[in-house]
Design an enzyme around this catalytic site. Structure first.
Site, PDB file in Angstrom:
ATOM      1  N   GLY A   1       0.659  -1.211  -0.016  1.00 60.41           N
ATOM      2  CA  GLY A   1      -0.089   0.100   0.092  1.00 60.41           C
ATOM      3  C   GLY A   1       0.819   1.391   0.001  1.00 60.41           C
ATOM      4  N   ASP A   2       2.051   1.250   0.582  1.00 55.85           N
ATOM      5  CA  ASP A   2       2.834   2.434   0.674  1.00 55.85           C
ATOM      6  C   ASP A   2       3.306   2.736  -0.989  1.00 55.85           C
ATOM      7  OD1 ASP A   2       4.809   4.274   1.718  1.00 55.85           O
ATOM      8  OD2 ASP A   2       6.443   2.785   0.906  1.00 55.85           O
TER       9      ASP A   2
END
Length: 135
Positions: free
Chosen positions: A21-22
């Site tokens: 997700g980063d």
């Protein structure tokens, strides 16, 4: 890319979801900044730094309305952070919330829910001026 069911995506560890997700979140920020117009890379980088930091992500996460499933992923991500993993430059509470938000982005990406991913991102993008003015 392979799409997983929501159940399969939730089975990943919250930190694995945050790891993915980063990068999803940062790519979306970079894309949005680039779409504002062709400009110097230093300007793009400086703008990106303000939008991908833990403080910004934490403030944004506090304003989002998440579904029940997204809230569960967020809480797992937020609670999975070890105090030894938190950078000295980050406030621990902000870092935890940012990790939770990144876990949600990873979960939505893995489950192929691009419409919801884009909707959440648009909310975060739209609140940038207000959040940055308060930092």
């Amino acid at each position: 890319m392979q799409k997983l069911s929501e159940k399969e995506a939730r089975q990943f560890s919250p930190l694995t979801l945050a790891f993915l997700g980063d990068s999803v979140y940062e790519l979306m920020i970079r894309h949005a900044l680039t779409m504002q117009g062709n400009t110097a890379v230093k300007h793009l980088h400086d703008a990106k730094i303000h939008l991908v930091c833990a403080a910004y992500q934490a403030k944004a996460s506090e304003r989002l309305t998440l579904t029940e499933a997204e809230q569960a992923v967020f809480q797992r991500g937020r609670n999975a952070v070890s105090t030894s993993a938190i950078p000295k430059s980050a406030v621990p509470a902000d870092y935890r919330k940012a990790t939770g938000l990144e876990a949600v982005f990873g979960y939505l990406h893995l489950s192929g829910n691009t419409e919801r991913l884009e909707s959440l991102f648009q909310e975060i993008w739209d609140m940038r001026t207000e959040i940055l003015e308060k930092q």
